[in-house]
Scaffold this motif. Sequence first.
Motif, PDB file in Angstrom:
ATOM      1  N   TYR A 110      23.721  25.455  39.088  1.00 20.96           N
ATOM      2  CA  TYR A 110      23.361  26.682  38.384  1.00 20.96           C
ATOM      3  C   TYR A 110      22.236  26.352  37.410  1.00 20.96           C
ATOM      4  CZ  TYR A 110      26.111  24.835  34.470  1.00 20.96           C
ATOM      5  OH  TYR A 110      26.589  24.049  33.441  1.00 20.96           O
ATOM      6  N   ASN A 111      21.752  27.348  36.684  1.00 21.57           N
ATOM      7  CA  ASN A 111      20.626  27.171  35.762  1.00 21.57           C
ATOM      8  C   ASN A 111      21.044  26.479  34.472  1.00 21.57           C
ATOM      9  OD1 ASN A 111      22.178  29.459  35.154  1.00 21.57           O
ATOM     10  ND2 ASN A 111      20.502  30.409  34.017  1.00 21.57           N
ATOM     11  N   LYS A 112      21.538  25.292  34.600  1.00 20.22           N
ATOM     12  CA  LYS A 112      22.076  24.526  33.478  1.00 20.22           C
ATOM     13  C   LYS A 112      21.043  24.328  32.369  1.00 20.22           C
ATOM     14  CE  LYS A 112      24.465  20.154  32.539  1.00 20.22           C
ATOM     15  NZ  LYS A 112      24.960  18.882  33.168  1.00 20.22           N
ATOM     16  N   TRP A 113      19.781  24.139  32.750  1.00 13.64           N
ATOM     17  CA  TRP A 113      18.714  23.894  31.773  1.00 13.64           C
ATOM     18  C   TRP A 113      18.554  25.063  30.807  1.00 13.64           C
ATOM     19  CZ3 TRP A 113      18.329  24.604  36.964  1.00 13.64           C
ATOM     20  CH2 TRP A 113      17.676  25.755  37.412  1.00 13.64           C
ATOM     21  N   ASP A 114      18.645  26.301  31.319  1.00 13.62           N
ATOM     22  CA  ASP A 114      18.517  27.485  30.471  1.00 13.62           C
ATOM     23  C   ASP A 114      19.795  27.762  29.694  1.00 13.62           C
ATOM     24  OD1 ASP A 114      15.890  28.233  30.830  1.00 13.62           O
ATOM     25  OD2 ASP A 114      16.300  29.516  32.546  1.00 13.62           O
ATOM     26  N   VAL A 115      20.926  27.532  30.312  1.00 16.59           N
ATOM     27  CA  VAL A 115      22.212  27.754  29.640  1.00 16.59           C
ATOM     28  C   VAL A 115      22.319  26.865  28.411  1.00 16.59           C
ATOM     29  CG1 VAL A 115      24.718  27.504  29.876  1.00 16.59           C
ATOM     30  CG2 VAL A 115      23.385  28.501  31.755  1.00 16.59           C
ATOM     31  N   GLU A 116      21.931  25.608  28.562  1.00 17.50           N
ATOM     32  CA  GLU A 116      22.058  24.657  27.457  1.00 17.50           C
ATOM     33  C   GLU A 116      20.970  24.836  26.396  1.00 17.50           C
ATOM     34  OE1 GLU A 116      22.227  20.749  29.139  1.00 17.50           O
ATOM     35  OE2 GLU A 116      24.326  20.991  29.782  1.00 17.50           O
ATOM     36  N   ALA A 117      19.770  25.229  26.819  1.00 17.61           N
ATOM     37  CA  ALA A 117      18.653  25.318  25.881  1.00 17.61           C
ATOM     38  C   ALA A 117      18.629  26.617  25.083  1.00 17.61           C
ATOM     39  CB  ALA A 117      17.335  25.154  26.625  1.00 17.61           C
TER      40      ALA A 117
END
Length: 250
Positions: A110-117
């Motif tokens: 999933y879009n982990k980079w956007d979720v975390e940032a």
Amino acid sequence: MIGIFEYFLKKEIPILMYHRLINNENGIGKNTIYLNVEEFEKQLKYLKDNNYITITFKDLYILSKEDRKKRKYIILTFDDGYKDNYDLLFPLLKKYNMKAVIYMVSDEKYNKWDVEASGEKKFDLMSKDEMLEMHKSGLVEFGGHTLHHPKLNTLTEKEQKHEIEENKIYLEETLGEKLCSFAYPYGIFNVTSKKIVKELGFNYGLATDSGAFYIDDDLYQVRRIGIFSDITMSKFKRRVKGNYNLKYTK
């Protein structure tokens, strides 16, 4: 200032950049990198009605400069490889017999980079089987987009190469063919990024809103035109004329 005649005479194949398509409010996220699928279909219909021909980067690579001028070519690109590209984009490509290029993050679900940032909502990426089905249709070309979607300019040369090369190896082994193009995550990169992409054998490196007007002026910093949730049909028509990026590169 760009002269009026120069503006209308200079043309280049438009390369559009999309991310997610949505068909209900659940698909709306914090970031505006989505487009309602009904609006997207209107865009495809406009392209079809106005004799545009969708091509991929492999198609572009074998087109001569003279051949490029004979038809109204356009390239539709989608970054990250969201599941909605399979659910919503793929049926429309089949309906209108059009092509697209998808840049696939290969080591995330999933879009982990956007979720975390930024606290973005979680949106799934497509599965291996979905990717293979799209590839085998002949309507979708896949390109590299790293393992984890990092900001490449924050990484060492060794880390950048790992992210880009391992993504390339996985996708080529899965698809059974060589990749032609790579898209820099976030459109962020440096001289080292471009060098690695070229040395690994990609024919093109795609940026977002940076790069020359003409594709051939820098094959490893190809400028694209973003299509987001606020793009009306009138804005879309201006973006596909072939001279839209000229005002940003002068």
